[in-house]
Design a protein around this motif. Structure first.
Motif, PDB file in Angstrom:
ATOM      1  N   ALA A 293      46.145  52.220  36.130  1.00  0.00           N
ATOM      2  CA  ALA A 293      46.745  51.261  37.056  1.00  0.00           C
ATOM      3  C   ALA A 293      45.713  50.325  37.671  1.00  0.00           C
ATOM      4  O   ALA A 293      46.034  49.186  38.029  1.00  0.00           O
ATOM      5  CB  ALA A 293      47.489  52.009  38.165  1.00  0.00           C
ATOM      6  N   THR A 294      44.471  50.786  37.800  1.00  0.00           N
ATOM      7  CA  THR A 294      43.432  49.961  38.432  1.00  0.00           C
ATOM      8  C   THR A 294      42.583  49.198  37.424  1.00  0.00           C
ATOM      9  O   THR A 294      41.685  48.454  37.827  1.00  0.00           O
ATOM     10  CB  THR A 294      42.507  50.845  39.287  1.00  0.00           C
ATOM     11  N   ALA A 295      42.850  49.345  36.140  1.00  0.00           N
ATOM     12  CA  ALA A 295      41.974  48.749  35.123  1.00  0.00           C
ATOM     13  C   ALA A 295      41.927  47.233  35.205  1.00  0.00           C
ATOM     14  O   ALA A 295      40.860  46.625  35.098  1.00  0.00           O
ATOM     15  CB  ALA A 295      42.423  49.198  33.725  1.00  0.00           C
ATOM     16  N   ASP A 296      43.100  46.613  35.396  1.00  0.00           N
ATOM     17  CA  ASP A 296      43.170  45.146  35.382  1.00  0.00           C
ATOM     18  C   ASP A 296      42.801  44.514  36.716  1.00  0.00           C
ATOM     19  O   ASP A 296      42.586  43.297  36.785  1.00  0.00           O
ATOM     20  CB  ASP A 296      44.566  44.687  34.973  1.00  0.00           C
TER      21      ASP A 296
ATOM     22  N   ARG B 214      20.145  41.352  41.552  1.00  0.00           N
ATOM     23  CA  ARG B 214      21.457  40.913  42.041  1.00  0.00           C
ATOM     24  C   ARG B 214      22.575  41.526  41.209  1.00  0.00           C
ATOM     25  O   ARG B 214      23.633  41.888  41.736  1.00  0.00           O
ATOM     26  CB  ARG B 214      21.537  39.388  42.011  1.00  0.00           C
ATOM     27  N   GLN B 215      22.353  41.643  39.895  1.00  0.00           N
ATOM     28  CA  GLN B 215      23.367  42.246  39.030  1.00  0.00           C
ATOM     29  C   GLN B 215      23.573  43.718  39.370  1.00  0.00           C
ATOM     30  O   GLN B 215      24.709  44.212  39.389  1.00  0.00           O
ATOM     31  CB  GLN B 215      22.952  42.094  37.570  1.00  0.00           C
ATOM     32  N   GLN B 216      22.491  44.427  39.658  1.00  0.00           N
ATOM     33  CA  GLN B 216      22.606  45.839  40.020  1.00  0.00           C
ATOM     34  C   GLN B 216      23.345  46.014  41.340  1.00  0.00           C
ATOM     35  O   GLN B 216      24.185  46.904  41.485  1.00  0.00           O
ATOM     36  CB  GLN B 216      21.212  46.459  40.094  1.00  0.00           C
ATOM     37  N   VAL B 217      23.031  45.152  42.316  1.00  0.00           N
ATOM     38  CA  VAL B 217      23.719  45.228  43.605  1.00  0.00           C
ATOM     39  C   VAL B 217      25.205  44.934  43.428  1.00  0.00           C
ATOM     40  O   VAL B 217      26.068  45.612  44.014  1.00  0.00           O
ATOM     41  CB  VAL B 217      23.080  44.258  44.617  1.00  0.00           C
ATOM     42  N   ALA B 218      25.525  43.919  42.614  1.00  0.00           N
ATOM     43  CA  ALA B 218      26.929  43.583  42.365  1.00  0.00           C
ATOM     44  C   ALA B 218      27.646  44.741  41.682  1.00  0.00           C
ATOM     45  O   ALA B 218      28.822  45.013  41.976  1.00  0.00           O
ATOM     46  CB  ALA B 218      27.018  42.324  41.510  1.00  0.00           C
ATOM     47  N   ARG B 219      26.955  45.450  40.797  1.00  0.00           N
ATOM     48  CA  ARG B 219      27.590  46.581  40.115  1.00  0.00           C
ATOM     49  C   ARG B 219      27.889  47.709  41.095  1.00  0.00           C
ATOM     50  O   ARG B 219      28.975  48.302  41.060  1.00  0.00           O
ATOM     51  CB  ARG B 219      26.700  47.077  38.976  1.00  0.00           C
ATOM     52  N   VAL B 220      26.943  48.018  41.967  1.00  0.00           N
ATOM     53  CA  VAL B 220      27.187  49.077  42.952  1.00  0.00           C
ATOM     54  C   VAL B 220      28.326  48.686  43.883  1.00  0.00           C
ATOM     55  O   VAL B 220      29.178  49.515  44.236  1.00  0.00           O
ATOM     56  CB  VAL B 220      25.902  49.363  43.759  1.00  0.00           C
TER      57      VAL B 220
ATOM     58  N   PRO C  92      35.186  45.291  32.850  1.00  0.00           N
ATOM     59  CA  PRO C  92      35.176  45.574  31.401  1.00  0.00           C
ATOM     60  C   PRO C  92      35.026  47.057  31.094  1.00  0.00           C
ATOM     61  O   PRO C  92      35.697  47.577  30.189  1.00  0.00           O
ATOM     62  CB  PRO C  92      33.968  44.765  30.897  1.00  0.00           C
ATOM     63  N   GLN C  93      34.176  47.751  31.841  1.00  0.00           N
ATOM     64  CA  GLN C  93      33.979  49.177  31.593  1.00  0.00           C
ATOM     65  C   GLN C  93      35.217  49.989  31.981  1.00  0.00           C
ATOM     66  O   GLN C  93      35.586  50.937  31.284  1.00  0.00           O
ATOM     67  CB  GLN C  93      32.756  49.675  32.381  1.00  0.00           C
ATOM     68  N   VAL C  94      35.869  49.609  33.094  1.00  0.00           N
ATOM     69  CA  VAL C  94      37.067  50.336  33.512  1.00  0.00           C
ATOM     70  C   VAL C  94      38.208  50.090  32.526  1.00  0.00           C
ATOM     71  O   VAL C  94      38.979  51.005  32.201  1.00  0.00           O
ATOM     72  CB  VAL C  94      37.474  49.920  34.937  1.00  0.00           C
ATOM     73  N   ARG C  95      38.331  48.874  32.028  1.00  0.00           N
ATOM     74  CA  ARG C  95      39.363  48.588  31.022  1.00  0.00           C
ATOM     75  C   ARG C  95      39.113  49.402  29.755  1.00  0.00           C
ATOM     76  O   ARG C  95      40.064  49.941  29.156  1.00  0.00           O
ATOM     77  CB  ARG C  95      39.364  47.101  30.704  1.00  0.00           C
ATOM     78  N   ALA C  96      37.858  49.499  29.331  1.00  0.00           N
ATOM     79  CA  ALA C  96      37.550  50.304  28.150  1.00  0.00           C
ATOM     80  C   ALA C  96      37.885  51.768  28.390  1.00  0.00           C
ATOM     81  O   ALA C  96      38.376  52.464  27.487  1.00  0.00           O
ATOM     82  CB  ALA C  96      36.073  50.142  27.785  1.00  0.00           C
TER      83      ALA C  96
ATOM     84  N   ALA D  56      32.637  43.123  38.425  1.00  0.00           N
ATOM     85  CA  ALA D  56      31.366  43.668  37.956  1.00  0.00           C
ATOM     86  C   ALA D  56      31.545  44.903  37.085  1.00  0.00           C
ATOM     87  O   ALA D  56      30.684  45.210  36.251  1.00  0.00           O
ATOM     88  CB  ALA D  56      30.453  43.991  39.136  1.00  0.00           C
ATOM     89  N   VAL D  57      32.655  45.637  37.285  1.00  0.00           N
ATOM     90  CA  VAL D  57      32.882  46.863  36.513  1.00  0.00           C
ATOM     91  C   VAL D  57      34.184  46.813  35.722  1.00  0.00           C
ATOM     92  O   VAL D  57      34.548  47.796  35.075  1.00  0.00           O
ATOM     93  CB  VAL D  57      32.889  48.101  37.442  1.00  0.00           C
TER      94      VAL D  57
END
Length: 216
Positions: free
Chosen positions: A41-44, A9-15, A52-56, A49-50
């Motif tokens: 602009a899209t980080a926040d 479920r976590q993998q599906v949510a990430r995709v 934290p990684q986009v913010r980093a 599911a993604v």
């Protein structure tokens, strides 16, 4: 083996999160924003599911790290083949000043959505197998534990070295059977294109040539 459903479920949510973020990148780029500004602009507002990684990633870009290097770091963090397709397109566009990145991201978002639907269908088909795995594992462990606690005399022959050898063989058989059952219930992940030292991008390996269009 008992926690595979949650991992799937976590993998599906990430995709699904990758698909949503890709659509956000596409829409923001349509406003004539650059790639770096679009990511920041899209980080926040990226899918949870993604996020934290986009913010980093946005922090690394704001700190002055080169965009290709920051994106390769993101690929390593997400560790997903679908994310690699999106990230490879961004890397190629940033390095070769691609002008058709918007349509490419649109196609990749649709591909990610299709992957989510496919994984959900496969996951539903594997649910019965995972239930069988849980029943077998719990029953076996419970039976063995019950013998140890309630009838230790029954296990006394295993106290000898011959008994220990037989017990080791039995344990090996059970371990192999559990491993086999676990593989039956596990959803195999597609190979990544940004894996390995340096996370190099080879445009010829990108599915359907979609990301190659970003550099034309």
């Amino acid at each position: 083996m008992l926690g595979q459903a949650a991992a799937q479920r976590q993998q599906v949510a990430r995709v699904e999160g990758i698909a949503g973020w890709t659509e956000m990148l596409r829409d923001t780029l349509a406003a004539a924003a650059g790639i770096e500004q679009t990511i920041i602009a899209t980080a926040d507002t990226a899918p949870e599911a993604v996020r934290p990684q986009v913010r980093a990633l946005a922090v690394r870009i704001s700190a002055g790290q080169r965009l290709p290097d920051a994106l390769r770091h993101l690929a390593d963090e997400l560790d997903d083949a679908t994310a690699d397709l999106v990230i490879a397109s961004l890397i190629l566009a940033s390095e070769r000043q691609g002008r058709r990145l918007g349509p490419v991201l649109d196609a990749l978002a649709a591909t990610a959505r299709a992957h989510v639907e496919m994984r959900q269908r496969i996951d539903a088909g594997r649910a019965r197998v995972r239930t069988t795995v849980r029943v077998v594992v719990i029953t076996t462990v419970s039976f063995a534990g019950g013998l140890v606690l309630l009838n230790p005399e029954f296990l006394s022959p295993y106290d000898t070295w011959r008994g220990q050898l037989v017990l080791m063989l039995i344990g090996t058989v059970f371990a192999g059977a559990f491993t086999w059952l676990g593989r039956m219930a596990r959803l195999e992940q597609p190979a990544r294109i940004l894996a390995g030292p340096g996370l190099s991008v080879d445009p010829t390996r990108l599915k359907g040539g979609e990301a190659r269009k970003a550099v034309t």
